[in-house]
Design a protein around this motif. Structure first.
Motif, PDB file in Angstrom:
ATOM      1  N   SER A 179       0.846  -1.181   0.000  1.00  0.00           N
ATOM      2  CA  SER A 179       0.000   0.000   0.000  1.00  0.00           C
ATOM      3  C   SER A 179       0.887   1.238   0.000  1.00  0.00           C
ATOM      4  N   THR A 180       0.384   2.318  -0.560  1.00  0.00           N
ATOM      5  CA  THR A 180       1.151   3.566  -0.586  1.00  0.00           C
ATOM      6  C   THR A 180       1.442   4.058   0.833  1.00  0.00           C
ATOM      7  N   LYS A 181       0.497   3.835   1.729  1.00  0.00           N
ATOM      8  CA  LYS A 181       0.725   4.220   3.126  1.00  0.00           C
ATOM      9  C   LYS A 181       1.914   3.453   3.705  1.00  0.00           C
ATOM     10  N   TYR A 182       1.957   2.125   3.476  1.00  0.00           N
ATOM     11  CA  TYR A 182       3.077   1.311   3.973  1.00  0.00           C
ATOM     12  C   TYR A 182       4.381   1.766   3.334  1.00  0.00           C
ATOM     13  N   TYR A 183       4.331   2.062   2.034  1.00  0.00           N
ATOM     14  CA  TYR A 183       5.530   2.492   1.322  1.00  0.00           C
ATOM     15  C   TYR A 183       6.087   3.781   1.933  1.00  0.00           C
ATOM     16  N   GLU A 184       5.213   4.744   2.166  1.00  0.00           N
ATOM     17  CA  GLU A 184       5.664   6.040   2.684  1.00  0.00           C
ATOM     18  C   GLU A 184       6.174   5.934   4.113  1.00  0.00           C
ATOM     19  N   GLU A 185       5.606   5.016   4.899  1.00  0.00           N
ATOM     20  CA  GLU A 185       6.017   4.886   6.294  1.00  0.00           C
ATOM     21  C   GLU A 185       7.254   4.012   6.472  1.00  0.00           C
ATOM     22  N   GLY A 249       3.723  -7.821  -1.075  1.00  0.00           N
ATOM     23  CA  GLY A 249       3.387  -9.084  -1.705  1.00  0.00           C
ATOM     24  C   GLY A 249       3.679  -9.043  -3.185  1.00  0.00           C
ATOM     25  N   VAL A 250       3.930 -10.203  -3.761  1.00  0.00           N
ATOM     26  CA  VAL A 250       4.163 -10.302  -5.204  1.00  0.00           C
ATOM     27  C   VAL A 250       2.839 -10.590  -5.883  1.00  0.00           C
ATOM     28  N   ILE A 251       2.460  -9.740  -6.843  1.00  0.00           N
ATOM     29  CA  ILE A 251       1.175  -9.858  -7.529  1.00  0.00           C
ATOM     30  C   ILE A 251       1.364  -9.552  -9.012  1.00  0.00           C
ATOM     31  N   ALA A 252       0.395  -9.955  -9.813  1.00  0.00           N
ATOM     32  CA  ALA A 252       0.330  -9.504 -11.207  1.00  0.00           C
ATOM     33  C   ALA A 252      -0.306  -8.111 -11.197  1.00  0.00           C
ATOM     34  N   SER A 253       0.351  -7.146 -11.807  1.00  0.00           N
ATOM     35  CA  SER A 253      -0.076  -5.758 -11.665  1.00  0.00           C
ATOM     36  C   SER A 253      -1.490  -5.515 -12.184  1.00  0.00           C
ATOM     37  N   HIS A 254      -1.890  -6.237 -13.240  1.00  0.00           N
ATOM     38  CA  HIS A 254      -3.218  -5.958 -13.799  1.00  0.00           C
ATOM     39  C   HIS A 254      -4.340  -6.378 -12.863  1.00  0.00           C
ATOM     40  N   LEU A 255      -4.040  -7.274 -11.913  1.00  0.00           N
ATOM     41  CA  LEU A 255      -5.070  -7.711 -10.978  1.00  0.00           C
ATOM     42  C   LEU A 255      -5.383  -6.632  -9.946  1.00  0.00           C
ATOM     43  N   ALA A 256      -4.498  -5.640  -9.828  1.00  0.00           N
ATOM     44  CA  ALA A 256      -4.738  -4.527  -8.901  1.00  0.00           C
ATOM     45  C   ALA A 256      -4.655  -3.198  -9.639  1.00  0.00           C
ATOM     46  N   TRP A 257      -5.035  -3.206 -10.905  1.00  0.00           N
ATOM     47  CA  TRP A 257      -4.837  -2.013 -11.731  1.00  0.00           C
ATOM     48  C   TRP A 257      -5.628  -0.815 -11.231  1.00  0.00           C
ATOM     49  N   GLU A 258      -6.806  -1.039 -10.647  1.00  0.00           N
ATOM     50  CA  GLU A 258      -7.588   0.091 -10.152  1.00  0.00           C
ATOM     51  C   GLU A 258      -6.873   0.769  -8.982  1.00  0.00           C
ATOM     52  N   GLN A 259      -6.378  -0.040  -8.019  1.00  0.00           N
ATOM     53  CA  GLN A 259      -5.678   0.533  -6.865  1.00  0.00           C
ATOM     54  C   GLN A 259      -4.382   1.222  -7.294  1.00  0.00           C
ATOM     55  N   ILE A 260      -3.684   0.624  -8.266  1.00  0.00           N
ATOM     56  CA  ILE A 260      -2.447   1.233  -8.751  1.00  0.00           C
ATOM     57  C   ILE A 260      -2.749   2.550  -9.469  1.00  0.00           C
ATOM     58  N   ARG A 262      -5.240   4.536  -8.956  1.00  0.00           N
ATOM     59  CA  ARG A 262      -5.660   5.544  -7.971  1.00  0.00           C
ATOM     60  C   ARG A 262      -4.517   5.993  -7.082  1.00  0.00           C
ATOM     61  N   GLY A 263      -3.407   5.281  -7.099  1.00  0.00           N
ATOM     62  CA  GLY A 263      -2.304   5.599  -6.226  1.00  0.00           C
ATOM     63  C   GLY A 263      -2.384   4.956  -4.863  1.00  0.00           C
ATOM     64  N   ASP A 264      -3.269   3.983  -4.687  1.00  0.00           N
ATOM     65  CA  ASP A 264      -3.412   3.312  -3.393  1.00  0.00           C
ATOM     66  C   ASP A 264      -2.367   2.219  -3.186  1.00  0.00           C
ATOM     67  N   ILE A 265      -1.852   1.657  -4.289  1.00  0.00           N
ATOM     68  CA  ILE A 265      -0.819   0.620  -4.224  1.00  0.00           C
ATOM     69  C   ILE A 265       0.401   1.101  -4.991  1.00  0.00           C
ATOM     70  N   THR A 266       1.574   0.853  -4.427  1.00  0.00           N
ATOM     71  CA  THR A 266       2.844   1.285  -5.031  1.00  0.00           C
ATOM     72  C   THR A 266       3.729   0.079  -5.278  1.00  0.00           C
ATOM     73  N   ALA A 267       4.343   0.028  -6.447  1.00  0.00           N
ATOM     74  CA  ALA A 267       5.266  -1.063  -6.784  1.00  0.00           C
ATOM     75  C   ALA A 267       6.680  -0.709  -6.354  1.00  0.00           C
ATOM     76  N   VAL A 268       7.441  -1.730  -5.979  1.00  0.00           N
ATOM     77  CA  VAL A 268       8.854  -1.571  -5.630  1.00  0.00           C
ATOM     78  C   VAL A 268       9.686  -2.014  -6.837  1.00  0.00           C
ATOM     79  N   HIS A 269      10.393  -1.074  -7.432  1.00  0.00           N
ATOM     80  CA  HIS A 269      11.185  -1.369  -8.624  1.00  0.00           C
ATOM     81  C   HIS A 269      12.675  -1.418  -8.274  1.00  0.00           C
TER      82      HIS A 269
END
Length: 320
Positions: A179-185, A249-260, A262-269
């Motif tokens: 989650s973006t909250k977890y990422y920022e914290e 968690g490791v996920i396929a990005s398209h399965l969470a495309w709405e949250q991504i 909206r900015g609710d989920i952030t990927a670690v690159h």
């Protein structure tokens, strides 16, 4: 021992027409063939079925009982055979499809619905589950085909696919996300291996194959013991736990495309390209697909291409 079916068919038409000649015309055989068949059936059953009169035949009580038994079977068989012949001209019947759980819930239902708008004579059976279960169902003839996502961590052993024809359909991006909250914290832009190993993780299955595969791809090494905050048996639960700020968690990005989006989920690159996972169409090798299957798979490909998220989150393989 059951009577010869051809004789039961003769009997059905004679009873329905109350005429040997009428039955012979329906069946395109001679009256003599019908009379001989009836005589042999009466001999097999050891009971008379018709009383012969001057200008016709009269069914006996035994004939009435036999007709009531035979009628539903013959009429249903004739109806199914007519439908079977029609299915060679247009899609018809039941299509039994397997799919990974999340993929099936997000995509397959909408594809089924749009297909039935065009071909209402087709109905579906959708089986959701893991790869081993679905492949076994295809092998046993319980599914016509399945979509299978063989994750990168499981690609080492494909010997179990020898019985199948495997056709790639979708290439999906696999990411480590939170989650973006977890990422920022907790992360704050530090994607180093040393820092990532201090964080909380969501495991898909106890063996942690997917997580271990991500670390091996991006850092060329197996991750040591990770701090697992939750272990689940499906990707949907991983995404739900990410939404609740429980970790990475490791996920396929398209399965969470709405949250991504909206900015609710952030990927670690990292400096490595994302992992790609192929979703494939799997069916028995040497199988000749039906018209219904061919038309449906064309429709599936067009429907997936029309979905708004596909350009950013996955790519379609060209149809063969």
């Amino acid at each position: 021992m059951l009577p010869d079916f051809n004789r039961l068919k003769l009997f059905y038409h004679v009873y329905a027409r109350r005429s040997v000649a009428g039955a012979a015309r329906d069946l395109h055989v001679t009256q003599s063939a019908v009379s001989q068949g009836l005589a042999k059936l009466e001999e097999e059953l050891e009971t008379p079925l018709f009383t012969r009169v001057h200008k016709g035949i009269v069914p006996t009580p035994a004939a009435e009982s036999l007709f009531n038994m035979v009628k539903p079977f013959v009429e249903e068989l004739e109806s199914e055979l007519r439908s079977f012949a029609a299915s060679k001209k247009q899609p018809w019947g039941v299509l039994r499809v397997g799919s990974p759980r999340m993929f099936g819930k997000i995509y397959m239902l909408r594809v089924f619905a749009s297909f039935r708008e065009k071909y209402p004579e087709v109905s579906f059976v959708l089986e959701l589950g893991g790869q081993e279960k679905l492949l076994n169902m295809v092998r046993a003839g319980d599914l016509d085909f399945t979509f299978s996502d063989i994750f990168f961590a499981e690609k080492a052993d494909l010997s179990g696919l020898r019985d199948f024809a495997v056709e790639p359909v979708i290439e999906e991006e696999v990411i480590l996300a939170c989650s973006t909250k977890y990422y920022e914290e907790r992360i704050r832009g530090d994607h180093s291996l040393k820092h990532l190993l201090t964080l909380d993780y969501l495991a898909f299955r106890p063996d942690q194959l997917i997580l271990r595969g991500w670390f091996k791809h991006h850092f060329k090494r197996q991750a040591p013991r990770l701090n697992i905050s939750l272990t689940v048996d499906n990707i949907q639960a991983v995404i739900a736990a990410i939404d609740e700020h429980m970790g990475l968690g490791v996920i396929a990005s398209h399965l969470a495309w709405e949250q991504i989006s909206r900015g609710d989920i952030t990927a670690v690159h990292t400096n490595k390209p994302p992992i790609s996972n192929t979703i494939s169409l799997v069916q028995l090798a040497n199988k000749v697909p039906s018209l219904t299957e061919k038309v449906f798979l064309r429709h599936f490909h067009k429907s997936m291409a029309a979905m708004e998220m596909h350009k950013d989150f996955f790519k379609l393989w060209p149809q063969p």
